[in-house]
Design an enzyme around this catalytic site. Structure first.
Site, PDB file in Angstrom:
ATOM      1  N   LYS A 182       0.797  -1.267  -0.056  1.00  9.93           N
ATOM      2  CA  LYS A 182      -0.057  -0.050  -0.037  1.00  9.93           C
ATOM      3  C   LYS A 182       0.995   1.174  -0.101  1.00  9.93           C
ATOM      4  CE  LYS A 182      -1.883   3.295   1.936  1.00  9.93           C
ATOM      5  NZ  LYS A 182      -1.782   4.512   1.482  1.00  9.93           N
ATOM      6  N   GLY A 213      -4.531   3.313  -2.358  1.00  2.00           N
ATOM      7  CA  GLY A 213      -5.669   3.834  -1.703  1.00  2.00           C
ATOM      8  C   GLY A 213      -5.350   5.020  -0.392  1.00  2.00           C
ATOM      9  N   GLY A 215      -4.552   5.476   3.457  1.00  2.00           N
ATOM     10  CA  GLY A 215      -4.141   5.001   4.629  1.00  2.00           C
ATOM     11  C   GLY A 215      -5.137   4.560   5.633  1.00  2.00           C
ATOM     12  N   VAL A 218      -7.320   1.498   2.981  1.00  5.59           N
ATOM     13  CA  VAL A 218      -6.459   0.551   2.852  1.00  5.59           C
ATOM     14  C   VAL A 218      -5.135   0.082   3.829  1.00  5.59           C
ATOM     15  CG1 VAL A 218      -4.967  -0.293   0.667  1.00  5.59           C
ATOM     16  CG2 VAL A 218      -7.080   0.859   0.440  1.00  5.59           C
ATOM     17  N   GLY A 219      -4.781   1.106   4.067  1.00  2.96           N
ATOM     18  CA  GLY A 219      -3.506   0.726   5.100  1.00  2.96           C
ATOM     19  C   GLY A 219      -4.068   0.220   6.492  1.00  2.96           C
ATOM     20  N   GLU A 257       9.388   1.956  10.788  1.00  2.00           N
ATOM     21  CA  GLU A 257      10.594   3.014  10.483  1.00  2.00           C
ATOM     22  C   GLU A 257       9.751   4.343  10.464  1.00  2.00           C
ATOM     23  OE1 GLU A 257      13.609   2.181   9.990  1.00  2.00           O
ATOM     24  OE2 GLU A 257      13.502   0.050   9.651  1.00  2.00           O
ATOM     25  N   CYS A 291      13.697  11.441   6.339  1.00  2.00           N
ATOM     26  CA  CYS A 291      13.462  10.901   7.802  1.00  2.00           C
ATOM     27  C   CYS A 291      14.784  11.057   8.574  1.00  2.00           C
ATOM     28  CB  CYS A 291      12.754   9.592   7.882  1.00  2.00           C
ATOM     29  SG  CYS A 291      14.092   8.357   7.062  1.00  2.00           S
ATOM     30  N   GLU A 391       9.601  16.959  14.433  1.00  2.00           N
ATOM     31  CA  GLU A 391       9.886  17.069  12.763  1.00  2.00           C
ATOM     32  C   GLU A 391       9.402  17.773  11.998  1.00  2.00           C
ATOM     33  OE1 GLU A 391       9.050  13.162  10.965  1.00  2.00           O
ATOM     34  OE2 GLU A 391      10.895  12.775  10.138  1.00  2.00           O
TER      35      GLU A 391
HETATM   36  P1  NAD Z   1       2.215   8.851   7.189  1.00  2.00           P
HETATM   37  O1  NAD Z   1       2.400   8.167   8.267  1.00  2.00           O
HETATM   38  O2  NAD Z   1       1.356   9.988   7.113  1.00  2.00           O
HETATM   39  O3  NAD Z   1       1.911   7.696   5.805  1.00  2.00           O
HETATM   40  C1  NAD Z   1       2.639   6.691   5.512  1.00  2.00           C
HETATM   41  C2  NAD Z   1       1.994   5.366   5.144  1.00  2.00           C
HETATM   42  O4  NAD Z   1       1.040   5.215   5.833  1.00  2.00           O
HETATM   43  C3  NAD Z   1       1.016   5.984   3.835  1.00  2.00           C
HETATM   44  O5  NAD Z   1       1.015   5.169   2.868  1.00  2.00           O
HETATM   45  C4  NAD Z   1      -0.276   6.293   4.354  1.00  2.00           C
HETATM   46  O6  NAD Z   1      -1.399   6.149   3.414  1.00  2.00           O
HETATM   47  C5  NAD Z   1      -0.320   5.067   5.487  1.00  2.00           C
HETATM   48  N1  NAD Z   1      -1.281   5.500   6.787  1.00  2.00           N
HETATM   49  C6  NAD Z   1      -1.766   6.756   7.049  1.00  2.00           C
HETATM   50  N2  NAD Z   1      -2.650   6.594   8.104  1.00  2.00           N
HETATM   51  C7  NAD Z   1      -2.602   5.263   8.267  1.00  2.00           C
HETATM   52  C8  NAD Z   1      -3.584   4.316   8.971  1.00  2.00           C
HETATM   53  N3  NAD Z   1      -4.376   4.772   9.995  1.00  2.00           N
HETATM   54  N4  NAD Z   1      -3.244   3.045   8.872  1.00  2.00           N
HETATM   55  C9  NAD Z   1      -2.452   2.375   8.053  1.00  2.00           C
HETATM   56  N5  NAD Z   1      -1.777   3.179   7.230  1.00  2.00           N
HETATM   57  C10 NAD Z   1      -1.998   4.631   7.419  1.00  2.00           C
HETATM   58  O7  NAD Z   1       3.685   9.556   6.832  1.00  2.00           O
HETATM   59  P2  NAD Z   1       4.093  10.359   5.239  1.00  2.00           P
HETATM   60  O8  NAD Z   1       3.586  11.533   5.562  1.00  2.00           O
HETATM   61  O9  NAD Z   1       3.638   9.625   4.334  1.00  2.00           O
HETATM   62  O10 NAD Z   1       5.607  10.297   5.482  1.00  2.00           O
HETATM   63  C11 NAD Z   1       6.398  11.208   6.110  1.00  2.00           C
HETATM   64  C12 NAD Z   1       6.798  10.505   7.471  1.00  2.00           C
HETATM   65  O11 NAD Z   1       7.460   9.360   7.206  1.00  2.00           O
HETATM   66  C13 NAD Z   1       7.869  11.464   8.160  1.00  2.00           C
HETATM   67  O12 NAD Z   1       7.445  11.279   9.820  1.00  2.00           O
HETATM   68  C14 NAD Z   1       9.024  10.594   7.995  1.00  2.00           C
HETATM   69  O13 NAD Z   1      10.079  10.716   9.091  1.00  2.00           O
HETATM   70  C15 NAD Z   1       8.456   8.981   8.177  1.00  2.00           C
HETATM   71  N6  NAD Z   1       9.698   8.273   7.290  1.00  2.00           N
HETATM   72  C16 NAD Z   1      10.543   7.468   7.812  1.00  2.00           C
HETATM   73  C17 NAD Z   1      11.376   6.805   7.416  1.00  2.00           C
HETATM   74  C18 NAD Z   1      12.466   5.942   8.103  1.00  2.00           C
HETATM   75  O14 NAD Z   1      13.016   4.917   7.423  1.00  2.00           O
HETATM   76  N7  NAD Z   1      12.446   5.756   9.491  1.00  2.00           N
HETATM   77  C19 NAD Z   1      11.582   6.904   5.960  1.00  2.00           C
HETATM   78  C20 NAD Z   1      10.901   7.955   5.386  1.00  2.00           C
HETATM   79  C21 NAD Z   1       9.677   8.435   5.888  1.00  2.00           C
END
Ligand code: NAD
Length: 484
Positions: A182, A213, A215, A218-219, A257, A291, A391
């Protein structure tokens, strides 16, 4: 841009469940789509299906059907399949760069130098690990077998759209696990392109499946699905907590992560000009949407004023501009939401008394269209300030002052996060000794280069588990021991 109007399930592009629902009349979620926006032009460039729990059911069912045959493949068969996948990624680098440029707003030079090339290096590194990995070992009177942990649900963010996918999917497949992916809402086109490359590599139907889709739909369905054995998530700490809780309820393996607020510690005697220049570049890489970005620069009192002046001069070279222009180093942020979030943080930094050295919350001159933010440097940032703790995920650097090494360490470790860091010193051994006291999963000494085989992951609120190299493969294995 061209986009598939379906999900990649069981080896083919299948209409979304909501599309067949809409054919029989309107209903909740019928025919829902996600609009993909070019962050530089603000134009909708494509739509992809916004999947439902039903689509996740179909994808997980396909993965479960494929699991037995895939886990039964030999090491050589998996090496051959993943070599074809790696070669496919290498052959499609121009297409990947163009897609990441269009949906993320990544500058072309970064798309070419990083977004399209690192996934090839990571896949090569997984192939090297797989070729040598001991799937069986003797422990006293036992033989311990490391075997596939089952169906993997992978949930990825938008910031490094292909790298995040490859860092999960390739080791999972190498371990013998089928995957349902996803991807993030903002960058589904890169994920569709990856699915095409998997398809052309001839992986058996059902070993890799893609459902695009939201989060929360689908997530969440994937993280909670009883047919998923391992959840591998990269994203924000807030969502990571929910995924971890859902995985706990389902007694699933989970790796998280998450976010970071990494420190770049410049010790007295270090090459200040290089440390500041590399540090600013690191903080602004990918428009600060990284990140592991070193968003806090820690400088001794003696070097402080010089470091601030050097940082300001360096930051001003990162003029925001059209990502398609080959000389652009700083593109737009991914979305209007992200831009507003970053501008709010800049406002908070000013309100809390940090000194704005360059940049600011206003739109960059001449860039009325596109989600651009000025490269921003704050000085006199105190450890308790919001911009020193949270962050931001934009091109915003906080420069902080320390009295002595002990104070520097206290500041470096003084956030909830623990993802990455940098340490600079005249003597690398001195820098390494300092780094060993940092609560961070990976620390670069005097600008040490990214190593695709080294473990990547966080301490504290930055996550659970590791990606890449041998450590990343082990996330997808479980053990069985036989006693003789
Ligand atoms: P996010 O947490 O909003 O979304 C990440 C993914 O999770 C997306 O695919 C989203 O659709 C899904 N998602 C959102 N809500 C969900 C739920 N309730 N259940 C299941 N899935 C859900 O993050 P973002 O805005 O896409 O990315 C930025 C964040 O990611 C930053 O905090 C960054 O630090 C972190 N990040 C971490 C690493 C690492 O390796 N540590 C790498 C890249 C990004």
């Amino acid at each position: 841009m061209q986009a598939h109007q379906g999900h990649y399930i069981d080896g083919a592009w299948r209409p979304a469940a909501s599309a067949s629902a809409s054919a029989s009349g309107p209903g909740p979620g019928s025919g829902d789509v996600i609009e993909v926006v070019n962050p530089a032009t603000e134009e909708v460039i494509a739509t992809v299906p916004a999947g439902t729990a039903e689509d996740v059911d179909a994808a997980v069912a396909a993965a479960r059907s494929a699991a037995g045959a895939w886990r039964a493949t030999s090491r050589d068969e998996r090496l051959a399949a993943l070599t074809r996948l790696r070669d496919g990624l290498a052959a499609q680098q121009d297409e990947i760069s163009a897609t990441v440029l269009a949906e993320l707003g990544s500058p072309l030079r970064l798309a070419r130098a990083l977004h399209s090339t690192v996934p090839v290096a990571v896949t090569t590194s997984v192939l090297e690990v797989l070729a040598e990995f001991p799937f069986q070992e003797k422990v006293g009177n036992s033989t311990v077998y490391l075997e596939p942990a089952g169906v993997v649900g992978a949930i990825t963010p938008w910031n490094y759209p292909l790298h995040q996918i490859v860092a999960k999917v390739v080791p999972a497949l190498a371990a013998g696990c089928p995957v349902v992916l996803k991807p993030a809402e903002n960058t589904p086109l890169t994920a569709q392109l990856f699915a095409e490359i998997v398809h052309h590599a001839g992986l058996p139907a059902g070993t890799f499946n893609l459902v695009t889709g939201h989060g929360t739909v689908v997530g969440a369905a994937l993280a909670e699905h009883e047919g998923v054995d391992v959840v591998s998530f990269t994203g924000s700490t807030a969502v990571g907590r929910r995924i971890g809780a859902a995985a706990g309820r389902g007694v699933k393996r989970v790796s998280l992560e998450l976010g970071g607020k990494s420190a770049n510690v410049i010790l007295p005697g270090a090459d200040l000009a290089t440390a500041v220049k590399v540090g600013v570049g690191n903080a602004f890489l990918n428009a600060g949407q990284t990140c592991s970005a070193w968003t806090r620069m820690l400088v001794s009192e003696a070097d402080y004023d010089e470091a601030v002046a050097l940082a300001a001069k360096t930051a001003e070279r990162y003029a925001p501009g059209d990502p398609a222009n080959p000389s652009t180093r700083l593109g737009p942020l991914v979305s209007a939401v992200q831009r507003e979030r970053v501008r709010d943080y800049i406002g908070t930094g000013i309100a809390e008394g940090a000194r704005l050295v360059t940049g600011g919350a206003d739109a960059p001159e001449g860039l009325d269209v596109g989600f651009y933010v000025r490269p921003t440097v704050f000085a006199d940032v105190e450890p308790g300030m919001t911009i020193a703790q949270e962050e931001i995920f934009g091109p915003v650097l906080s420069i902080m002052r320390y009295r002595d090494k002990e104070h520097a360490l206290e500041i470096a470790n003084g956030t909830a996060y623990g993802l990455s860091g940098g340490v600079w010193a005249a003597d690398p051994a001195e820098a390494a000794a300092f780094a060993r006291q940092m609560e961070a999963g990976q620390v670069d000494i005097n600008g040490g280069a990214f190593n695709p085989a080294a473990p990547f992951g966080g301490y504290k609120d930055s996550g659970v588990g590791r990606e890449l190299g041998r450590f990343g493969l082990e996330e997808f294995l479980q053990t069985q021991s036989l006693q003789f």
